[in-house]
Design an enzyme around this catalytic site. Structure first.
Site, short mmCIF file in Angstrom:
data_model
loop_
_atom_site.label_atom_id
_atom_site.label_comp_id
_atom_site.label_asym_id
_atom_site.label_seq_id
_atom_site.Cartn_x
_atom_site.Cartn_y
_atom_site.Cartn_z
N ASP A 1 45.45 14.70 -30.87
CA ASP A 1 45.89 15.68 -29.88
C ASP A 1 45.36 15.29 -28.50
O ASP A 1 44.41 14.53 -28.37
CB ASP A 1 45.37 17.06 -30.28
CG ASP A 1 46.16 18.20 -29.71
OD1 ASP A 1 47.05 17.96 -28.86
OD2 ASP A 1 45.90 19.36 -30.11
N GLU B 1 46.16 13.60 -22.23
CA GLU B 1 46.79 13.74 -20.91
C GLU B 1 45.76 14.10 -19.83
O GLU B 1 46.12 14.67 -18.80
CB GLU B 1 47.85 14.86 -20.95
CG GLU B 1 48.76 14.83 -22.15
CD GLU B 1 48.26 15.69 -23.32
OE1 GLU B 1 49.03 15.93 -24.24
OE2 GLU B 1 47.07 16.10 -23.28
N ASP C 1 53.28 21.90 -27.48
CA ASP C 1 53.10 23.36 -27.52
C ASP C 1 54.38 24.08 -27.12
O ASP C 1 54.91 23.85 -26.03
CB ASP C 1 51.97 23.77 -26.56
CG ASP C 1 50.63 23.15 -26.92
OD1 ASP C 1 50.48 22.70 -28.07
OD2 ASP C 1 49.74 23.12 -26.06
N HIS D 1 41.17 34.72 -33.64
CA HIS D 1 40.99 35.34 -34.96
C HIS D 1 41.25 36.85 -34.91
O HIS D 1 40.63 37.62 -35.65
CB HIS D 1 39.59 35.04 -35.51
CG HIS D 1 39.35 33.57 -35.68
ND1 HIS D 1 39.81 32.87 -36.77
CD2 HIS D 1 38.73 32.66 -34.87
CE1 HIS D 1 39.47 31.59 -36.63
NE2 HIS D 1 38.82 31.44 -35.50
#
Length: 723
Positions: free
Chosen positions: A451, A454, A516, A581
C-alpha cells in the site's frame, strides 16, 4: 517565525500558504506570494525597489475542501494538511524581469526577516534551444519554456485525425477515451473520487491513438518527470518537465493496439506469470486486527460454503513498525538490525497469540495469507523498535533526503512526518525487506499488500541512485513493489505484491487494485474504467474493492452487481476501511451486508458468484499466460480486437475477459434489462446456452445475472464452467 518556500510543500495539485504561485511565472504575469508568520502583526514584502504589504489569508481553505475526498477517516487528515495558522499573502505587479524579494514580519517593536529569493519570468519560444528525439514527422510546433535560470519545459503537438481515440496514460478513472480532456502524469494519492478530480495513483506517459481509419499508433514520452496532455481539435499537446538537458525523448509505435503495446512493453517490462491461486476470491477488512477476528471471518466463509482463496491482513502490526506482530514479546535491536523468528514470543492473551499456527491452519484450508505494508517509518516514538529503526535509517544512510542533506519527512496527510526508505538502490531495498524476511521464511506468508508509495513530494529530494525528486518521485512505487517481489522470490515464492501506486515499469511487478473508493454506483463505473485503462498500458493482474470500501455498507443491489462483475475481472476482492471500530460495523463480508441490508438474497447469490469464480480459475490462469505471451490484455477493452468497429465506443464499460468471454457489467440501479453490443462473430449467452447474433442484444438481468457472452468457437470447452 516567518516561513516562505517558493515551491511550498509541493502538493501536485494544491497551494500551500507559504508558496509562490506560480512557482515559474510567465513574463507579464503577476505572482501571488504567501508566507506563514503566526505571531506577526504586520508582514511586508521587499519586492525589488517596492514595498508590498501582505494581507492575512485563510490558509488555502478552498484547496483543502476541494481535495478532501469525502466522508472517511483520511479526509479529515487530508484537509488538515493544507491548512496553517498565520497565513499572509500579496499579489505582485506583473513580472517583466528577474526580481529579488524577501519578507519582514513585525510584532510590536520586533522584526524578523527571511532570506532573499529570486524569481525570473519565463517565455515560450520556438527557437531551437532543445531537441525532441524521435517522433519524426508526427511532431509539430516544438516550443521551450525558457527563463534566465535555464530551459524548464518542452512542449509539442501530435496530429490527430477526426475520430481518433486516445486511450492509456496509465490507470484513469474518468473515461476510457481521453480525447478532448486535460490530464497529467504524476503519482498521487487522491483519496476517493479519482475520476471527479482527474488524478491517479498509477499514471504513465504512454497512450494509444486508435485510428478511425484503421491506422493506429501510440507514443511513449520516455521520462519519469511530470508530463501534461491537452487535446483540442485535431491536435494533442504534450508538455514535459525537463532536467539539466533540454531534450525530450519520444517513442512512436506504429500498428494495431497489440503491436503498440508490445513496443511499449519491450522497453519497460511486462508482467511475470503468477500462480493460479491469485484468481480466487480475496477477503479483507481493515478492522480484522486480531487472530480471533481473522479466524472467525474465515470460519464463517467455511460455514456458509463461500469459497475464499486469500485473506489480506492489514492491521497485523497496527501501523507502527510494520515488521512485528502486535503484542509480540521481544528484545529491541538497538542498531536496527533484523529480527529472526525465534526472537519473538507471543502472549496467550495478546492480539496474535500464535500467528504461525493461524497461518498454518489457513494454508491447510487452502487460504493464502497477504500482509499489509507501507514504505514509511514512523518517528513519533522515542523508544522501542520503531525508534531504533528510525535512528538506523538516518544514521546508516537509508533515508530519502532533502536537498540540504537532512532526512525527508513525509509532507502528506497519511503518516505525516514519517521517514521514507530510499528504495531506489539495492542496499536499502535489502535493509528494508530483510526485517520482513522471517514473515516469509518462517511464517510462510504468501505475499504483501504494498500500500502507499505516493509520499514523495519535492522536486529537489535526493535519491541514492543519483536522481532528484523531479525525476525519482514517480519511480518510487516501482522500486517499492520490486523490493517486496524480490524478497518473495528469494524465499522461493511467487512475487505476489498488491499495489495501488505505480508508474512506467510497474507492469513487471505484481498485482494492482484501484485504490480508495466509496460504495457508490459512480465509483463502480469509475473502477471499471480504471481497470480498462490500466490494462491498455500493460497491467495484467488488476482488481478493485468490490462495491467500494469506504462509507456506509452498500445496499444489496450495488453489492451483488459489483460481486457479479468482479467474478469476471482479473482479481476478485472485497475490503472495508478503518472506521475507528465503531458500531455498526462496516465490514463488506457478504453475511454482514446481508445482515445490514436485511436482504436474504445476498449470501446465496454471493456464494454463487464465488463458486463460479472457482470454476473460472483454470481459464483465467490460461488466459493470463496468453496475455503475457501476446500482450493482448486480460481485462481487454474492445478496441484491441475490434478497433475498426466504431460502435464499440458507445459501450465503454464492456470488455473481453481473455480471448473468449465478453462482459457487460450492470452499472445502474434498478435495471431489469441490459443491452450489450456484440461485435462481429458468433456468440453464446453463457446463462442460457443460446446462440446470439452480433449487434445490439437486450436480456433480462435479475440480480444473479451479469451479461456474459462466449465466443461460439470455445463454448464446448467453457460450458461446464457455467453449468
Amino acid at each position: 517565525m516567518i516561513k516562505h518556500r517558493p515551491h511550498g510543500i509541493e502538493h501536485p495539485y494544491a497551494v500551500s500558504p507559504d508558496q509562490r504561485v506560480p512557482v515559474l511565472p510567465l513574463a507579464g504575469e503577476p505572482v501571488l506570494l504567501g508566507v506563514v508568520a503566526p505571531e506577526a502583526d504586520r508582514v511586508v514584502c521587499e519586492w525589488g525597489t517596492l514595498e508590498l504589504p501582505l494581507s492575512a489569508t485563510s490558509a488555502a481553505a478552498a484547496d483543502a475542501a476541494a481535495l478532501a475526498g469525502g466522508e472517511g477517516h483520511l479526509s479529515e487528515a487530508q484537509a488538515k494538511s493544507l491548512g496553517a495558522d498565520g497565513a499572509w499573502s500579496v499579489q505582485t505587479p506583473p513580472l517583466a524581469e528577474p526580481v529579488k524579494y524577501r519578507f519582514h514580519a513585525h510584532r510590536g517593536g520586533a522584526a524578523e526577516s527571511t532570506e532573499w529569493f529570486e524569481v525570473s519570468p519565463a517565455v515560450w519560444t520556438a527557437d531551437g534551444v532543445g531537441e525532441v528525439r524521435g517522433g519524426g514527422e508526427r511532431v509539430r510546433g516544438v516550443e521551450w519554456l525558457v527563463s534566465s535560470q535555464g530551459v524548464h519545459r518542452g512542449r509539442f503537438r501530435l496530429q490527430l485525425q477526426d475520430g481518433d481515440r486516445l486511450v492509456g496514460f496509465g490507470e484513469r478513472y474518468d473515461a476510457l477515451d481521453q480525447r478532448g480532456r486535460e490530464l497529467d502524469a504524476v503519482v498521487f494519492e487522491q483519496y476517493k473520487a479519482q475520476g471527479v478530480h482527474g488524478r491517479t495513483y498509477l499514471p504513465m506517459p504512454f497512450a494509444h491513438v486508435v485510428g478511425a481509419d484503421g491506422n493506429g499508433w501510440g507514443f511513449h514520452v520516455r521520462t519519469s518527470r511530470r508530463t501534461w496532455y491537452s487535446s483540442a481539435g485535431n491536435e494533442l499537446t504534450v508538455e514535459v518537465a525537463l532536467g539539466d538537458e533540454p531534450v525530450v525523448d519520444l517513442a512512436i509505435y506504429e500498428g494495431d493496439p497489440a503491436t503498440v503495446l508490445t513496443g511499449f512493453l519491450d522497453e519497460v517490462g511486462r508482467a511475470e506469470e503468477l500462480p493460479g491461486w491469485v484468481f480466487r476470491l480475496w477477503a479483507s477488512g481493515n478492522e480484522w486486527n486480531t487472530q480471533q477476528l481473522v479466524t472467525a471471518r474465515m470460519d464463517t466463509h467455511r460455514d456458509l460454503a463461500i469459497p475464499v482463496g486469500a485473506v489480506v491482513i492489514e492491521a497485523w502490526s497496527d501501523e507502527q513498525g510494520i515488521t512485528i506482530w502486535r503484542d509480540a514479546v521481544y528484545a529491541v535491536t538497538e542498531d536496527g538490525s533484523a529480527h529472526r523468528a525465534e526472537d519473538f514470543s507471543y502472549r496467550p492473551d495478546g492480539a496474535w497469540p500464535d500467528p504461525k499456527a493461524m497461518i498454518d491452519e489457513l494454508h491447510a484450508r487452502g487460504i493464502k495469507v497477504i500482509l499489509w505494508q507501507i514504505p514509511l517509518q514512523k518517528t513519533e516514538f522515542s523508544t522501542g523498535q520503531v525508534a531504533a529503526d528510525a535512528a538506523a535509517m538516518v544514521r546508516d544512510g537509508h533515508a530519502v533526503l532533502e536537498a540540504d542533506g537532512t532526512a525527508y519527512r513525509n509532507r502528506g496527510w497519511w503518516f505525516p512526518q514519517a521517514l521514507m526508505p530510499d528504495l531506489s538502490v539495492q542496499r536499502t531495498r535489502d535493509w528494508w525487506t530483510e526485517k520482513r524476511r522471517y514473515l516469509v521464511e518462517h511464517f510462510d506468508v504468501d505475499g504483501f499488500k504494498t500500500d502507499g508509495g505516493e509520499h514523495a513530494w519535492g522536486h529537489d529530494l535526493v535519491y541514492a541512485d543519483g536522481r532528484k525528486g523531479d525525476e525519482g518521485n514517480n519511480l518510487y512505487p516501482v522500486h517499492y513493489a520490486r523490493a517486496f517481489g524480490d524478497l518473495l522470490r528469494s524465499a522461493g515464492k511467487a512475487p505476489v505484491t498488491f499495489s495501488r501506486a505505480g508508474f512506467t515499469g510497474s507492469q513487471a511487478h505484481g498485482i494492482f487494485w484501484a485504490g480508495d473508493e466509496d460504495s457508490t454506483w459512480q465509483a463502480f463505473r469509475s473502477s471499471v474504467t480504471a481497470g480498462l485503462t490500466a490494462a491498455s498500458c500493460g497491467i495484467v493482474y488488476w482488481g478493485w474493492d468490490l462495491a467500494g470500501f469506504s462509507g456506509p455498507v452498500p445496499d444489496a443491489e450495488l453489492y451483488l452487481r459489483a460481486a457479479a462483475a468482479s467474478a469476471f475481472m482479473p482479481i476478485m476482492q472485497y475490503h472495508s476501511e478503518f472506521n475507528h471500530h465503531q458500531l455498526p460495523l462496516r465490514d463488506r463480508t457478504p453475511w454482514h451486508v446481508a445482515e445490514t441490508t436485511g436482504d436474504d438474497r445476498v449470501v446465496p447469490l454471493f456464494r454463487r458468484f464465488a463458486t463460479l469464480r472457482e470454476s473460472l480459475v483454470p481459464y483465467l490462469t490460461e488466459q493470463a499466460a496468453r496475455t503475457i505471451a501476446t500482450d493482448r490484455p486480460l481485462m481487454r477493452p474492445l478496441f484491441f480486437d475490434h478497433e475498426n468497429d466504431p460502435e464499440i465506443w458507445n459501450h465503454p464499460y464492456q470488455y473481453l475477459l481473455g480471448d473468449e468471454l465478453l462482459i457487460n457489467p450492470v452499472l445502474e440501479p434498478g435495471a431489469t434489462t441490459w443491452t450489450t453490443y456484440l461485435p462481429a462473430g458468433e456468440w453464446i449467452d453463457v446463462w442460457t446456452g443460446d446462440r446470439v447474433p452480433s449487434g445490439l442484444v437486450t436480456r433480462d438481468v435479475p440480480l444473479e445475472v451479469v451479461p456474459v457472452y462466449c465466443r461460439a468457437s470455445r463454448w464446448s470447452e467453457l460450458q461446464p464452467v457455467f453449468s
